[in-house]
Design an enzyme around this catalytic site. Structure first.
Site, PDB file in Angstrom:
ATOM      1  N   GLU A 172      34.644  50.322 -13.088  1.00 46.60           N
ATOM      2  CA  GLU A 172      34.131  51.613 -13.554  1.00 46.60           C
ATOM      3  C   GLU A 172      33.184  51.522 -14.749  1.00 46.60           C
ATOM      4  O   GLU A 172      33.491  52.043 -15.830  1.00 46.60           O
ATOM      5  CB  GLU A 172      35.295  52.546 -13.907  1.00 46.60           C
ATOM      6  CG  GLU A 172      36.257  52.782 -12.764  1.00 46.60           C
ATOM      7  CD  GLU A 172      37.238  53.906 -13.062  1.00 46.60           C
ATOM      8  OE1 GLU A 172      37.332  54.338 -14.215  1.00 46.60           O
ATOM      9  OE2 GLU A 172      37.908  54.367 -12.113  1.00 46.60           O
ATOM     10  N   GLU A 367      41.365  52.244  -6.369  1.00 40.00           N
ATOM     11  CA  GLU A 367      42.319  53.081  -7.128  1.00 40.00           C
ATOM     12  C   GLU A 367      42.339  54.479  -6.542  1.00 40.00           C
ATOM     13  O   GLU A 367      41.301  55.057  -6.243  1.00 40.00           O
ATOM     14  CB  GLU A 367      41.917  53.236  -8.602  1.00 40.00           C
ATOM     15  CG  GLU A 367      42.051  52.011  -9.448  1.00 40.00           C
ATOM     16  CD  GLU A 367      41.657  52.276 -10.912  1.00 40.00           C
ATOM     17  OE1 GLU A 367      41.729  53.434 -11.380  1.00 40.00           O
ATOM     18  OE2 GLU A 367      41.255  51.303 -11.568  1.00 40.00           O
TER      19      GLU A 367
HETATM   20  C1  GBH Z   1      40.653  54.969 -13.892  1.00 41.15           C
HETATM   21  O1  GBH Z   1      39.772  55.719 -14.592  1.00 41.15           O
HETATM   22  C2  GBH Z   1      40.880  53.657 -14.564  1.00 41.15           C
HETATM   23  O2  GBH Z   1      40.263  52.603 -13.877  1.00 41.15           O
HETATM   24  C3  GBH Z   1      42.302  53.343 -14.825  1.00 41.15           C
HETATM   25  O3  GBH Z   1      42.404  52.314 -15.754  1.00 41.15           O
HETATM   26  C4  GBH Z   1      43.020  54.586 -15.261  1.00 41.15           C
HETATM   27  O4  GBH Z   1      44.314  54.358 -15.705  1.00 41.15           O
HETATM   28  C5  GBH Z   1      43.022  55.531 -14.102  1.00 41.15           C
HETATM   29  O5  GBH Z   1      41.756  55.706 -13.580  1.00 41.15           O
HETATM   30  C6  GBH Z   1      43.632  56.874 -14.406  1.00 41.15           C
HETATM   31  O6  GBH Z   1      42.925  57.566 -15.355  1.00 41.15           O
HETATM   32  O7  GBH Z   1      38.079  65.837 -15.212  1.00 41.15           O
HETATM   33  O8  GBH Z   1      38.666  66.439 -12.950  1.00 41.15           O
HETATM   34  O9  GBH Z   1      36.379  65.897 -13.478  1.00 41.15           O
HETATM   35  C7  GBH Z   1      39.530  57.016 -14.085  1.00 41.15           C
HETATM   36  C8  GBH Z   1      38.449  57.710 -14.817  1.00 41.15           C
HETATM   37  C9  GBH Z   1      38.930  59.771 -13.616  1.00 41.15           C
HETATM   38  C10 GBH Z   1      37.079  59.546 -15.197  1.00 41.15           C
HETATM   39  C11 GBH Z   1      38.561  61.180 -13.394  1.00 41.15           C
HETATM   40  C12 GBH Z   1      36.719  60.936 -14.963  1.00 41.15           C
HETATM   41  C13 GBH Z   1      37.226  63.064 -14.156  1.00 41.15           C
HETATM   42  C14 GBH Z   1      38.123  63.986 -13.416  1.00 41.15           C
HETATM   43  N1  GBH Z   1      38.144  59.024 -14.468  1.00 41.15           N
HETATM   44  N2  GBH Z   1      37.574  61.698 -14.183  1.00 41.15           N
HETATM   45  S1  GBH Z   1      37.800  65.657 -13.776  1.00 41.15           S
END
Ligand code: GBH
Length: 465
Positions: A172, A367
Site C-alpha cells: 500500500e 487483504e
Molecule cells: C491496511 O490498510 C493495512 O495494510 C494493514 O496494515 C491494516 O492493518 C489494515 O489495512 C486495516 O486498516 O474511510 O471508508 O474511505 C488499509 C488502509 C483502508 C486506507 C481504508 C483507507 C479508507 C476507508 N485503508 N481506507 S473509508
C-alpha cells in the site's frame, strides 16, 4: 455447520489459494531483540497524540517468540499461504550497510516452520516500518531510500530465496505517501503535498529497483500490493461528480497503476501534481524501471469511497492534495467499527476494473477483513469462552461472494488472504480495533480462534461457501 448463511453455495477454482495476512510491526513485538533498530513507527508511537492511548508495537502479539504456536494455529485452520512482512530495521538497523544476521535468522526460522506445515510463505518486504535513520535523511522524499530498499531486498532474498517463491515489494504505497507525508495520520506524520508526491515516486522507484534486484538474484514471482480505491460518484447521472471521481481515481489509483502497468504516469495526474512540485524528482528512465512486468498484483480492499462535486467542499485534505471542491461522503449504511462502509460489490467492481484497464496480471486479494472494537466487549470471549463474531463472518462471506462474482466475470483472481490472522496493533488506532480471526488477550498473549476462524477453516476445506 457453524453460522451457515442462507445463500447459494459457491465453489472457487481448483488451486485457489486460501490464506491470511499480517505485518511485522503489527504482531512481532520484540522491538529491541537481536539488534533490531528503530523504525518510524517506534518514533511515531512516542509522539504525543498520534497513536490511540500511546500504544506501541513493543510487545504486540509477541509473535517474534510465539511464532511456532501461531504457525500451528495456521495449520489447524488449513491455510495454504501466509503473508507476512519482513522488518527492514531487523535486517539493517540503520537502513543501510551490513546486514544483521540475527534479524534474518528469525525469518529463516519462520519460513522453515511454515514450510514444515505445508504453508506457502508470501513475503512483503516493506509494510511501513522504515528504519528511522533513513527518515532522518528525508525518508521517502529522498531518492536514496529507494536505492537502499533494493540492497535490503537483495539481502533478504539472499537468505530466504531458496525457500520462498512469492515476493512482493511494498504494501500500500498510497498509505505510506498520503497518510505518512500528506495528512500525517501515519508515520512519519508529515503534512506536505510536495513531499507526498515525491514519496509516491520514490516508493514506486523502490518497487522498480527492488523488483529488479530480486529478479537479478533469481526470483521468479515478484509483485506489489496496492490498496486501490473503489471510487463511486454520489450521483451516477452527474457529470461533475464524474469529474470528481476521475480526479480521485487519478490521485489514488492511476498514479500507481499507470506507471506500474503501462510504464507511464497519466498526463492529467502529472498536471495536477505539478501544482505542488516541480517534479524535479522524476528522472529519465524511472518510468521504464517502474513499469517492468510483474507476475502478481496484490489487491487490498476494505470499503468503497463516494465523492461528489460540491463548490466550497473541503476536499480530502492532505490525503488528496488539491481536491478542494470535492466532498468525500460520510459513510452510510452498515459500517464496521472502523467506521468503514460494508459494500462487497465494491470489491467486484474494483477487480473487474483493474482486469479491464490493466489486463494480463494475475491478482490476489492480499487483504480483506473487518474490525470491531473493544467498547462493548463483543469481539472477545464470552461466558462460554468463545468469540461469537457473527458480523465478521457475514463481512467475509459477502466479500468472498463478491470475489467469486469477479472470477465468474472473467477476472484472473488466484487467491484470497484474510486480514488478519491475529488481532494486532492497528496503527493509529492502537490495539482498540481488532481485525483478527484469532482473538489475542494482550495481558496473557493467549490466542482464541474466533467463530470466524472455524468458519474460514470450513470455507478452505470446501474451497467455497
Ligand atoms: C491496511 O490498510 C493495512 O495494510 C494493514 O496494515 C491494516 O492493518 C489494515 O489495512 C486495516 O486498516 O474511510 O471508508 O474511505 C488499509 C488502509 C483502508 C486506507 C481504508 C483507507 C479508507 C476507508 N485503508 N481506507 S473509508
Amino acid at each position: 455447520a457453524l453460522l451457515e448463511p442462507a445463500a447459494t453455495p459457491v465453489r472457487f477454482p481448483e488451486g485457489f489459494v486460501w490464506g491470511a495476512a499480517t505485518a511485522a510491526y503489527q504482531i512481532e513485538g520484540a522491538a529491541h531483540d537481536d539488534g533490531r533498530g528503530p523504525s518510524i513507527w517506534d518514533t511515531f508511537c512516542r509522539t504525543p497524540g498520534k497513536v490511540h492511548a500511546g500504544h506501541t508495537g513493543d510487545v504486540a502479539c509477541d509473535h517474534y517468540h510465539r511464532y511456532p504456536d501461531d504457525v500451528a494455529l495456521m495449520a489447524e485452520l488449513g491455510l495454504h499461504a501466509y503473508r507476512f512482512s519482513v522488518a527492514w530495521p531487523r535486517i539493517q538497523p540503520d537502513g543501510s550497510g551490513p546486514v544483521n544476521p540475527r534479524g534474518l535468522d528469525f525469518y529463516d526460522r519462520l519460513v522453515d516452520e511454515l514450510r514444515g506445515r505445508d504453508i506457502d510463505p508470501i513475503i512483503t518486504l516493506y509494510h511501513w516500518d522504515l528504519p528511522q535513520t533513513l527518515e532522518d535523511r528525508g525518508g521517502w522524499t529522498n531518492r536514496e531510500t529507494a536505492e537502499r530498499f533494493a540492497d535490503y531486498a537483495a539481502a533478504v532474498y539472499g537468505r530466504l530465496g531458496d525457500r520462498v517463491t512469492t515476493w512482493t515489494t511494498l504494501n500500500e504505497p498510497w498509505c505510506s505517501a498520503y497518510l505518512g507525508y500528506g495528512n500525517g495520520v501515519h508515520a512519519p506524520g508529515r503534512q506536505d503535498p510536495a513531499a507526498t508526491f515525491a514519496a509516491v515516486h520514490h516508493l514506486l522507484l523502490a518497487h522498480g529497483l527492488g523488483a529488479a534486484a530480486l529478479r537479478a538474484a533469481g526470483a521468479t514471482t515478484v509483485g506489489i500490493t496496492l490498496n486501490p480505491a473503489a471510487v463511486f460518484p454520489a450521483d451516477p447521472e452527474s457529470p461533475t461528480d464524474a469529474q470528481a471521481v476521475r480526479l480521485v481515481d487519478g490521485l489514488h489509483n492511476r498514479i500507481f497503476f499507470d506507471p506500474l502497468l503501462r510504464g507511464q504516469y497519466p498526463a492529467d495526474v502529472l498536471e495536477h501534481v505539478a501544482r505542488f512540485t516541480d517534479l524535479g524528482y522524476l528522472r529519465a528512465g524511472d518510468e521504464k524501471l517502474i513499469g517492468a512486468p510483474i507476475d502478481l498484483l496484490g489487491v487490498n480492499y476494505y470499503a468503497p469511497t463516494y465523492v461528489a462535486a460540491r463548490p466550497g467542499a473541503a476536499g480530502g485534505g492532505g490525503a488528496y492534495p488539491g481536491t478542494e471542491g470535492i466532498e468525500f461522503l460520510p459513510p452510510v449504511g452498515p459500517l464496521t467499527d472502523m467506521g468503514w462502509m460494508i459494500e462487497p460489490g465494491g470489491l467486484t467492481a474494483l477487480l473487474e476494473r483493474i482486469s479491464n484497464d490493466y489486463p494480463g496480471v494475475p491478482m490476489i486479494v492480499t487483504e480483506n477483513g473487518a474490525a470491531f472494537d473493544d467498547k462493548f466487549h463483543r469481539d472477545a470471549p464470552g461466558t462460554d469462552g468463545r468469540v461469537h463474531d457473527a458480523d465478521r463472518v457475514s463481512y467475509l462471506d459477502g466479500h468472498l461472494r463478491a470475489a467469486h462474482e469477479a472470477i465468474a466475470r472473467g477476472v484472473d483472481l488466484r487467491g484470497y488472504l484474510v486480514w488478519s490472522l491475529l488481532d494486532n496493533f492497528e496503527w493509529a488506532e492502537g490495539y482498540r480495533k481488532r481485525f483478527g480471526i484469532i482473538y489475542v488477550d494482550y495481558l496473557t498473549q493467549r490466542r482464541v480462534p474466533k467463530d470466524s476462524a472455524r468458519w474460514y477453516q470450513e470455507v478452505i476445506h470446501r474451497n467455497g461457501l
